[in-house]
Design a protein around this motif. Structure first.
Motif, PDB file in Angstrom:
ATOM      1  N   ARG A 246      -2.261  12.829   3.022  1.00 35.21           N
ATOM      2  CA  ARG A 246      -2.004  14.086   3.722  1.00 35.21           C
ATOM      3  C   ARG A 246      -2.042  13.890   5.241  1.00 35.21           C
ATOM      4  N   GLN A 247      -2.990  13.060   5.690  1.00 32.46           N
ATOM      5  CA  GLN A 247      -3.081  12.779   7.127  1.00 32.46           C
ATOM      6  C   GLN A 247      -1.847  12.015   7.621  1.00 32.46           C
ATOM      7  N   TYR A 248      -1.420  11.042   6.814  1.00 29.03           N
ATOM      8  CA  TYR A 248      -0.222  10.289   7.202  1.00 29.03           C
ATOM      9  C   TYR A 248       1.019  11.171   7.182  1.00 29.03           C
ATOM     10  N   LYS A 249       1.040  12.157   6.292  1.00 30.86           N
ATOM     11  CA  LYS A 249       2.176  13.099   6.253  1.00 30.86           C
ATOM     12  C   LYS A 249       2.223  13.908   7.543  1.00 30.86           C
ATOM     13  N   GLU A 250       1.047  14.284   8.058  1.00 24.39           N
ATOM     14  CA  GLU A 250       1.001  15.010   9.330  1.00 24.39           C
ATOM     15  C   GLU A 250       1.554  14.143  10.453  1.00 24.39           C
ATOM     16  N   LEU A 251       1.225  12.843  10.418  1.00 21.47           N
ATOM     17  CA  LEU A 251       1.755  11.916  11.426  1.00 21.47           C
ATOM     18  C   LEU A 251       3.258  11.765  11.287  1.00 21.47           C
ATOM     19  N   LEU A 252       3.759  11.796  10.044  1.00 20.69           N
ATOM     20  CA  LEU A 252       5.204  11.738   9.814  1.00 20.69           C
ATOM     21  C   LEU A 252       5.892  12.977  10.382  1.00 20.69           C
ATOM     22  N   ASP A 253       5.320  14.147  10.093  1.00 22.13           N
ATOM     23  CA  ASP A 253       5.908  15.407  10.577  1.00 22.13           C
ATOM     24  C   ASP A 253       5.889  15.487  12.095  1.00 22.13           C
ATOM     25  N   ALA A 254       4.877  14.862  12.713  1.00 18.66           N
ATOM     26  CA  ALA A 254       4.763  14.899  14.171  1.00 18.66           C
ATOM     27  C   ALA A 254       5.653  13.847  14.834  1.00 18.66           C
ATOM     28  N   GLY A 255       6.296  12.995  14.037  1.00 21.46           N
ATOM     29  CA  GLY A 255       7.184  11.995  14.594  1.00 21.46           C
ATOM     30  C   GLY A 255       6.497  10.712  14.987  1.00 21.46           C
ATOM     31  N   ILE A 256       5.221  10.554  14.601  1.00 20.12           N
ATOM     32  CA  ILE A 256       4.478   9.345  14.953  1.00 20.12           C
ATOM     33  C   ILE A 256       4.865   8.198  14.022  1.00 20.12           C
ATOM     34  N   LEU A 257       5.021   8.508  12.738  1.00 13.66           N
ATOM     35  CA  LEU A 257       5.436   7.513  11.763  1.00 13.66           C
ATOM     36  C   LEU A 257       6.870   7.756  11.332  1.00 13.66           C
ATOM     37  N   THR A 258       7.562   6.691  10.974  1.00 15.85           N
ATOM     38  CA  THR A 258       8.890   6.830  10.380  1.00 15.85           C
ATOM     39  C   THR A 258       8.740   7.089   8.892  1.00 15.85           C
ATOM     40  N   GLN A 259       9.834   7.535   8.260  1.00 17.08           N
ATOM     41  CA  GLN A 259       9.794   7.784   6.824  1.00 17.08           C
ATOM     42  C   GLN A 259       9.465   6.503   6.059  1.00 17.08           C
ATOM     43  N   GLU A 260      10.004   5.378   6.542  1.00 16.29           N
ATOM     44  CA  GLU A 260       9.750   4.099   5.873  1.00 16.29           C
ATOM     45  C   GLU A 260       8.269   3.714   5.956  1.00 16.29           C
ATOM     46  N   GLU A 261       7.667   3.902   7.133  1.00 13.18           N
ATOM     47  CA  GLU A 261       6.256   3.590   7.302  1.00 13.18           C
ATOM     48  C   GLU A 261       5.384   4.480   6.419  1.00 13.18           C
ATOM     49  N   PHE A 262       5.749   5.752   6.329  1.00 11.55           N
ATOM     50  CA  PHE A 262       4.978   6.672   5.497  1.00 11.55           C
ATOM     51  C   PHE A 262       5.075   6.284   4.023  1.00 11.55           C
ATOM     52  N   ASP A 263       6.306   5.974   3.575  1.00 10.98           N
ATOM     53  CA  ASP A 263       6.491   5.601   2.169  1.00 10.98           C
ATOM     54  C   ASP A 263       5.702   4.337   1.839  1.00 10.98           C
ATOM     55  N   ALA A 264       5.693   3.351   2.762  1.00 13.18           N
ATOM     56  CA  ALA A 264       4.953   2.112   2.519  1.00 13.18           C
ATOM     57  C   ALA A 264       3.460   2.391   2.442  1.00 13.18           C
ATOM     58  N   LYS A 265       2.960   3.236   3.339  1.00 14.06           N
ATOM     59  CA  LYS A 265       1.536   3.574   3.341  1.00 14.06           C
ATOM     60  C   LYS A 265       1.150   4.330   2.079  1.00 14.06           C
ATOM     61  N   LYS A 266       2.031   5.210   1.635  1.00 11.65           N
ATOM     62  CA  LYS A 266       1.769   5.990   0.422  1.00 11.65           C
ATOM     63  C   LYS A 266       1.673   5.071  -0.788  1.00 11.65           C
ATOM     64  N   LYS A 267       2.589   4.127  -0.884  1.00 12.45           N
ATOM     65  CA  LYS A 267       2.569   3.175  -2.003  1.00 12.45           C
ATOM     66  C   LYS A 267       1.310   2.325  -1.952  1.00 12.45           C
ATOM     67  N   GLU A 268       0.920   1.930  -0.737  1.00  9.69           N
ATOM     68  CA  GLU A 268      -0.279   1.112  -0.576  1.00  9.69           C
ATOM     69  C   GLU A 268      -1.519   1.846  -1.051  1.00  9.69           C
ATOM     70  N   LEU A 269      -1.642   3.118  -0.683  1.00 12.29           N
ATOM     71  CA  LEU A 269      -2.824   3.889  -1.058  1.00 12.29           C
ATOM     72  C   LEU A 269      -2.862   4.187  -2.552  1.00 12.29           C
ATOM     73  N   LEU A 270      -1.682   4.333  -3.156  1.00  7.55           N
ATOM     74  CA  LEU A 270      -1.618   4.629  -4.589  1.00  7.55           C
ATOM     75  C   LEU A 270      -1.598   3.350  -5.429  1.00  7.55           C
ATOM     76  N   GLY A 271      -1.530   2.191  -4.773  1.00  5.99           N
ATOM     77  CA  GLY A 271      -1.533   0.926  -5.487  1.00  5.99           C
ATOM     78  C   GLY A 271      -0.279   0.694  -6.297  1.00  5.99           C
ATOM     79  N   ILE A 272       0.833   1.258  -5.794  1.00  9.73           N
ATOM     80  CA  ILE A 272       2.102   1.126  -6.527  1.00  9.73           C
ATOM     81  C   ILE A 272       2.768  -0.205  -6.169  1.00  9.73           C
TER      82      ILE A 272
END
Length: 272
Positions: A246-272
């Protein structure tokens, strides 16, 4: 390994990873086993780099974004302004020293509304009727007929009313925000579209006198904090990866992270 055992291992690894990340965020040294587990999950980064990135993201979340009069800029945690298109911890920083505007201007529009209508009384005489009489009774009848035709009357009563109303509407005009770069003291004037509402937003910003901005030492400004930030509880933050996502999503919405960076972080946290 059966399905139940796989699910159990995933849960165990998930908890172990959370505990390790909590230690990383607190800056604690990992055991050899924990370091090996961390490197297996994140082969392209070290614990120190991981912690630094996390700390930077938390710092950037404290920065405030402004969109005023078509101008986009940010306030950092020390009160400086900057103009990067994405939030950044490095780069030029400015004092806001002035607001130049000639004041509100208005466009006046006038509207006229007419109500009611004319009323006609009486009847119009008909020379055709007089001519008809004349044809029956000879010359004398013709004279009589002409007299009858001329005797018709028309009377008009004016029953209209006009009312004019004027309205004024504020229009956007050009104004300027004046900044001074904190190190080399360059003056930067940024034009904006301004009206009374926007002027109120600008006046709520933090201003520094130009004299102080031109002379003030860096250390004095660095010691001034806009607000006292609460202590970060890394234990609480590391408990749930959902909260981190959720925190990384806020960073994505604010333009701090790119969609690719967010997707990679999400996969990392979920262990996918």
């Amino acid at each position: 390994m059966g399905l139940f055992d796989k699910i159990k291992k995933v849960g165990s690894d998930f908890k172990k990873d959370n505990d390790i990340i909590a230690k990383v965020y607190r800056g604690e040294e990992l055991t050899t086993e924990e370091l090996a587990f961390f490197n297996e999950k994140r082969p392209n980064t070290t614990p120190a780099e991981y912690k630094q990135k996390h700390d930077d993201e938390l710092t950037l979340k404290k920065h405030k974004q402004h969109k005023i009069g078509g101008l986009k800029f940010f306030t950092d945690e020390r009160g400086y302004y900057y103009f990067s298109f994405s939030k950044s911890l490095t780069g030029e920083r400015y004092y806001l020293v002035g607001f130049e505007w000639s004041g509100p201007q208005y466009k006046v529009t006038s509207t006229t509304v007419t109500t009611g209508q004319d009323k006609q009384k009486g009847k119009k005489g008909s020379t055709l009727g007089g001519a008809a009489v004349g044809s029956l009774f000879g010359p004398a009848g013709t004279i009589v007929g002409a007299a009858v035709g001329a005797s018709g009357k028309k009377k008009t009563d004016v029953n209209r009313k006009s009312e004019t109303t004027s309205t004024q509407e504020e229009i956007d005009t050009t104004a300027y925000l004046v900044f001074v770069e904190k190190d080399d003291k360059r003056v930067k004037r940024e034009s904006i579209k301004c009206n009374t509402s926007i002027a109120k937003e600008i006046n709520a910003l933090r201003f520094t006198s130009e004299a102080i901005a031109m002379e003030r030492p860096e250390q004095q400004m660095a010691n001034e904090k806009i607000s006292v930030e609460p202590e970060i509880n890394y234990e609480a933050e590391a408990v749930s990866p959902i909260e981190e996502i959720r925190q990384y999503k806020e960073l994505l919405d604010a333009g701090i992270l790119t969609q690719e960076e967010f997707d990679a972080k999400k996969k990392e946290l979920l262990g996918i």
